[in-house]
Design an enzyme around this catalytic site. Structure first.
Site, PDB file in Angstrom:
ATOM      1  N   ASN A  64      -7.956  -0.951   1.327  1.00 43.50           N
ATOM      2  CA  ASN A  64      -6.128  -1.599   1.145  1.00 43.50           C
ATOM      3  C   ASN A  64      -6.162  -1.473   2.994  1.00 43.50           C
ATOM      4  O   ASN A  64      -5.707  -0.702   3.369  1.00 43.50           O
ATOM      5  CB  ASN A  64      -5.416  -1.071   0.327  1.00 43.50           C
ATOM      6  N   TRP A  65      -6.801  -2.671   3.799  1.00 45.83           N
ATOM      7  CA  TRP A  65      -6.228  -2.610   4.407  1.00 45.83           C
ATOM      8  C   TRP A  65      -5.133  -2.299   5.625  1.00 45.83           C
ATOM      9  O   TRP A  65      -4.580  -2.558   6.915  1.00 45.83           O
ATOM     10  CB  TRP A  65      -7.427  -3.892   6.053  1.00 45.83           C
ATOM     11  N   LYS A  66      -3.858  -3.199   4.779  1.00 40.23           N
ATOM     12  CA  LYS A  66      -2.396  -3.066   4.977  1.00 40.23           C
ATOM     13  C   LYS A  66      -2.673  -3.844   6.436  1.00 40.23           C
ATOM     14  O   LYS A  66      -3.336  -4.906   6.594  1.00 40.23           O
ATOM     15  CB  LYS A  66      -1.940  -1.688   5.281  1.00 40.23           C
ATOM     16  N   HIS A 121       2.033  -2.953  -4.442  1.00 38.97           N
ATOM     17  CA  HIS A 121       2.063  -2.233  -3.702  1.00 38.97           C
ATOM     18  C   HIS A 121       3.233  -1.548  -3.901  1.00 38.97           C
ATOM     19  O   HIS A 121       4.068  -1.642  -3.271  1.00 38.97           O
ATOM     20  CB  HIS A 121       1.009  -2.728  -2.942  1.00 38.97           C
ATOM     21  N   GLU A 135       4.424  -0.270  -1.353  1.00 37.50           N
ATOM     22  CA  GLU A 135       4.933  -0.644   0.685  1.00 37.50           C
ATOM     23  C   GLU A 135       5.346  -2.011   0.014  1.00 37.50           C
ATOM     24  O   GLU A 135       7.201  -2.855   0.391  1.00 37.50           O
ATOM     25  CB  GLU A 135       3.983  -0.809   1.432  1.00 37.50           C
ATOM     26  N   GLU A 139      -0.718   5.050  -7.635  1.00 33.01           N
ATOM     27  CA  GLU A 139      -0.205   5.530  -6.736  1.00 33.01           C
ATOM     28  C   GLU A 139       0.746   6.088  -6.511  1.00 33.01           C
ATOM     29  O   GLU A 139       1.934   5.438  -5.923  1.00 33.01           O
ATOM     30  CB  GLU A 139      -0.668   4.255  -5.364  1.00 33.01           C
ATOM     31  N   GLY A 178      -0.520   7.812   2.449  1.00 31.70           N
ATOM     32  CA  GLY A 178      -0.374   7.989   3.979  1.00 31.70           C
ATOM     33  C   GLY A 178       0.626   9.385   4.661  1.00 31.70           C
ATOM     34  O   GLY A 178       0.976   9.248   5.563  1.00 31.70           O
ATOM     35  N   SER A 192      -4.092   9.114   0.127  1.00 27.91           N
ATOM     36  CA  SER A 192      -4.714  10.107   1.120  1.00 27.91           C
ATOM     37  C   SER A 192      -5.827  10.440   0.176  1.00 27.91           C
ATOM     38  O   SER A 192      -6.010  11.635   0.291  1.00 27.91           O
ATOM     39  CB  SER A 192      -3.736  11.069   1.180  1.00 27.91           C
ATOM     40  N   GLY A 231      -5.909   4.369   4.999  1.00 28.03           N
ATOM     41  CA  GLY A 231      -6.134   4.889   5.624  1.00 28.03           C
ATOM     42  C   GLY A 231      -7.437   4.950   5.957  1.00 28.03           C
ATOM     43  O   GLY A 231      -7.934   5.001   6.703  1.00 28.03           O
TER      44      GLY A 231
HETATM   45  P1  PGA Z   1      -3.433   6.328   1.787  1.00 27.71           P
HETATM   46  O1  PGA Z   1      -2.956   4.412   1.079  1.00 27.71           O
HETATM   47  O2  PGA Z   1      -5.038   6.536   1.740  1.00 27.71           O
HETATM   48  O3  PGA Z   1      -3.162   5.805   3.270  1.00 27.71           O
HETATM   49  O4  PGA Z   1      -2.352   7.372   1.119  1.00 27.71           O
HETATM   50  C1  PGA Z   1      -3.141   4.263  -0.602  1.00 27.71           C
HETATM   51  C2  PGA Z   1      -2.465   2.731  -0.340  1.00 27.71           C
HETATM   52  O5  PGA Z   1      -1.302   2.661   0.182  1.00 27.71           O
HETATM   53  O6  PGA Z   1      -2.703   1.827  -1.283  1.00 27.71           O
END
Ligand code: PGA
Length: 256
Positions: free
Chosen positions: A13-15, A99, A101, A171, A177, A217, A239
């Site tokens: 997931n490159w966000k 997600h 976010e 998640e 993150g 993470s 990340g």
């Molecule tokens: P992260 O993000 O690996 O940076 O914790 C995971 C995600 O939001 O899908």
């Protein structure tokens, strides 16, 4: 069916990261490492403005390319939104839904989730539906309740026959993150609970084929251990998916 009968699914997931040329470089690198894609499925979720270019570069390889969100109507006055059919039109084959976010920063409510999931399935996009508790919810012993509520919302229009093209991602919000990963015991417990919920909802066959992946993470040095857990069928990586030297080792985690 053992958990390895479900093909491992590694998703990046490159966000809102990377620029166009870095996205294309990443796709070229990943593509070069994938082989025939028979033993694991790999997908990247790129910023939507770059999706057409990314799908063009990924074409002819088993690498899946997806959007990070959709709206559930096909067209209309929805400024700033993207329809599932638009993602399909430019060659994307998958999408993230719910997600954390989107839920927490952009206040997407549970009520939208079922409609988004159904809309993706209706347009032949493979959805990854994300669920997870906040740290307050975990500390307050509300993890199971929260996740069941999120599952209830997302599975509203899901049928047993959708199970092979639908994925759930667990998640924990406190692990996204933050560098803090759920322990394998914590992840195993929630994944088991999710699989049991699916079994009760859609029956045994669907529960055995539907993949439940872990995110939060994930790094090259914890991928193998997470993937050794019975009910973890893949990884959703944020990340560490932004650079080839961390994403490739996760894709190529040692499955023995
Ligand atoms: P992260 O993000 O690996 O940076 O914790 C995971 C995600 O939001 O899908």
């Amino acid at each position: 069916m053992t958990h390895r009968a479900r093909k491992p699914y590694i998703a990046g997931n490159w966000k809102m990261n990377l620029d166009r040329s870095k996205c294309l470089d990443m796709v070229k690198t990943i593509k070069g490492r994938l082989g025939d894609g028979n033993d694991r499925e790999v997908g990247v979720f790129a910023p939507s403005i770059y999706l057409a270019d990314v799908t063009a570069v990924a074409q002819g390889s088993p690498l899946g390319v997806g959007g990070q969100n959709i709206w559930y109507e096909d067209s209309g006055a929805f400024t700033g939104e993207l329809a599932a059919r638009m993602l399909r039109e430019i060659g994307a084959d998958r999408v993230l839904i719910g997600h954390s976010e989107r839920r927490h920063l952009f206040h997407e409510p549970d009520e939208w989730m079922g409609r988004k999931v159904r809309c993706a399935l209706n347009h032949d996009l493979l959805p990854i539906y994300c669920v997870g508790e906040t740290i307050e919810e975990r500390r307050g012993n509300r993890t199971e309740r929260v996740i069941k509520r999120q599952l209830e919302a997302g599975f509203e229009g899901v049928r047993a026959e959708d199970s092979h093209r639908f994925t759930v991602a667990y998640e924990p919000v406190w692990a996204i993150g933050t560098g803090e990963t759920a322990t394998t015991e914590q992840a195993a417990h929630v994944h088991k609970m999710i699989r049991k919920w699916i079994l009760q909802r859609l029956g045994d066959e669907a529960a055995q084929s539907l993949r439940v992946i872990y995110g939060g993470s994930v790094k090259p040095d914890n991928a193998k251990e997470l993937m050794s857990v019975e009910d973890i069928d893949g990884l959703l990586v944020g990340g560490a998916s932004l650079q080839a030297d961390t994403f490739i080792p996760i894709i190529e985690y040692d499955a023995r």
